[in-house]
Design an enzyme around this catalytic site. Structure first.
Site, PDB file in Angstrom:
ATOM      1  CG  HIS A  32      24.952  38.757  40.250  1.00 15.04           C
ATOM      2  ND1 HIS A  32      24.527  38.054  39.136  1.00 15.04           N
ATOM      3  CD2 HIS A  32      24.834  37.898  41.297  1.00 15.04           C
ATOM      4  CE1 HIS A  32      24.167  36.824  39.502  1.00 15.04           C
ATOM      5  NE2 HIS A  32      24.347  36.709  40.804  1.00 15.04           N
ATOM      6  CG  MET A  36      19.835  33.970  48.310  1.00 14.39           C
ATOM      7  SD  MET A  36      21.251  33.654  49.363  1.00 14.39           S
ATOM      8  CE  MET A  36      22.585  33.911  48.199  1.00 14.39           C
ATOM      9  CG  HIS A  66      21.297  34.429  40.759  1.00 15.61           C
ATOM     10  ND1 HIS A  66      22.467  33.947  41.325  1.00 15.61           N
ATOM     11  CD2 HIS A  66      20.566  33.325  40.434  1.00 15.61           C
ATOM     12  CE1 HIS A  66      22.438  32.625  41.341  1.00 15.61           C
ATOM     13  NE2 HIS A  66      21.297  32.224  40.815  1.00 15.61           N
ATOM     14  CG  MET A 138      24.306  28.469  40.177  1.00 16.53           C
ATOM     15  SD  MET A 138      24.654  30.217  40.446  1.00 16.53           S
ATOM     16  CE  MET A 138      25.477  30.179  42.046  1.00 16.53           C
ATOM     17  CG  ASP A 176      26.819  33.666  40.715  1.00 19.15           C
ATOM     18  OD1 ASP A 176      27.703  34.090  41.478  1.00 19.15           O
ATOM     19  OD2 ASP A 176      25.596  33.801  40.930  1.00 19.15           O
TER      20      ASP A 176
HETATM   21  C1  DX5 Z   1      25.744  32.459  45.516  1.00 21.58           C
HETATM   22  C2  DX5 Z   1      25.476  33.722  44.738  1.00 21.58           C
HETATM   23  C3  DX5 Z   1      26.707  34.357  44.188  1.00 21.58           C
HETATM   24  C4  DX5 Z   1      27.696  34.819  45.234  1.00 21.58           C
HETATM   25  C5  DX5 Z   1      29.020  35.076  44.600  1.00 21.58           C
HETATM   26  O1  DX5 Z   1      24.542  31.848  45.806  1.00 21.58           O
HETATM   27  O2  DX5 Z   1      24.620  33.444  43.648  1.00 21.58           O
HETATM   28  O3  DX5 Z   1      26.377  35.437  43.320  1.00 21.58           O
HETATM   29  O4  DX5 Z   1      27.274  35.957  45.917  1.00 21.58           O
HETATM   30  O5  DX5 Z   1      29.943  35.398  45.593  1.00 21.58           O
HETATM   31  P1  DX5 Z   1      31.464  34.941  45.522  1.00 21.58           P
HETATM   32  O6  DX5 Z   1      32.047  35.570  44.287  1.00 21.58           O
HETATM   33  O7  DX5 Z   1      32.044  35.504  46.772  1.00 21.58           O
HETATM   34  O8  DX5 Z   1      31.496  33.448  45.468  1.00 21.58           O
HETATM   35 ZN    ZN Z   2      24.370  35.003  42.060  1.00 25.68          ZN
END
Ligand code: DX5
Ligand code: ZN
Length: 218
Positions: A32, A36, A66, A138, A176
């Site tokens: 994944h 950002m 993502h 989310m 996620d």
């Molecule tokens: C958050 C991301 C997630 C995150 C998940 O914005 O989209 O994919 O990296 O990490 P954990 O499992 O540590 O919450």
């Molecule tokens: Zn993510």
């Protein structure tokens, strides 16, 4: 069986291939890739060049990308060329142009996903059941790894699961944020097909045990 996607945001970027290989060897199903832009979310991660390198090093992996960015259509082709298999964008980022973004992603040959933030009513995603390949719910505010799972998530997944059953469609459900051996099974029970996990996998003493438990085999 439930699929487990390792979120590379929690990897040691100086040893990215090594960290990913270790988890794939333990039974993780896909990688994944959290993108950002510092605009849609208040953090900047990495872009298509990182995916391209990883894809060249590990070409047989399924790349679940993502996109937490304001203009996903603009970058879809770059990520597709870099090796993405699935491109998921946020409904909140595009509001009135979701159909165009879906078409732009389809044109690249990638599968299409849409994601909703915790504050977006799940009903906003209903029209896309049967239209996109996956809906990503989310379970934390997007932007950072290592946050705490929001307890309203299983009921949100269950609502989407009930609606997809009602419509008889095969759109997958992914969750996620804050997924670990306690929260993961709750999401699977509520209908999640894919679990994204960052910290709970990359920081685990025994990642194989975490993978087994998330797969429901422990
Ligand atoms: C958050 C991301 C997630 C995150 C998940 O914005 O989209 O994919 O990296 O990490 P954990 O499992 O540590 O919450
Ligand atoms: Zn993510």
């Amino acid at each position: 069986m439930t699929k487990i996607a390792a979120s590379i945001l929690s990897a040691d970027f100086a040893n990215l291939q090594h960290d990913c290989t270790r988890l794939l060897d333990e039974g993780v199903d896909l990688l994944h890739i959290d993108v950002m832009d510092g605009h849609f979310v208040p953090n900047i991660s990495y872009g298509a060049p990182v995916l391209k390198c990883l894809h060249e090093a590990l070409p047989d992996v399924y790349y679940d990308v993502h996109l937490m960015i304001s203009d996903p259509a603009r970058y879809a082709a770059d990520f597709a060329k870099a090796g993405a298999n699935l491109l998921t964008f946020h409904l909140e980022a595009v509001r009135d142009t979701a159909e165009e973004v879906i078409a732009a992603i389809r044109a690249t040959g990638c599968q299409v996903g849409i994601s909703i933030r915790p504050g977006t009513p799940v009903e906003a995603a209903f029209p896309y059941l049967g239209v996109v390949d996956l809906i990503l719910v989310m379970s934390v505010e997007p932007g950072f790894g290592g946050q705490k799972f929001l307890p309203a998530t299983p009921q949100r997944l269950a609502a989407l699961d009930a609606e997809r059953k009602r419509r008889g469609c095969t759109t997958l459900l992914e969750v996620d944020g804050g997924i670990n051996t306690e929260t993961g099974p709750l999401c699977v029970q509520a209908g999640a097909d894919w679990l994204v996990a960052g910290n709970s996998l990359f920081r685990a003493q025994d990642p194989a045990a975490v993978v087994r438990q998330l797969h429901g085999q422990a």
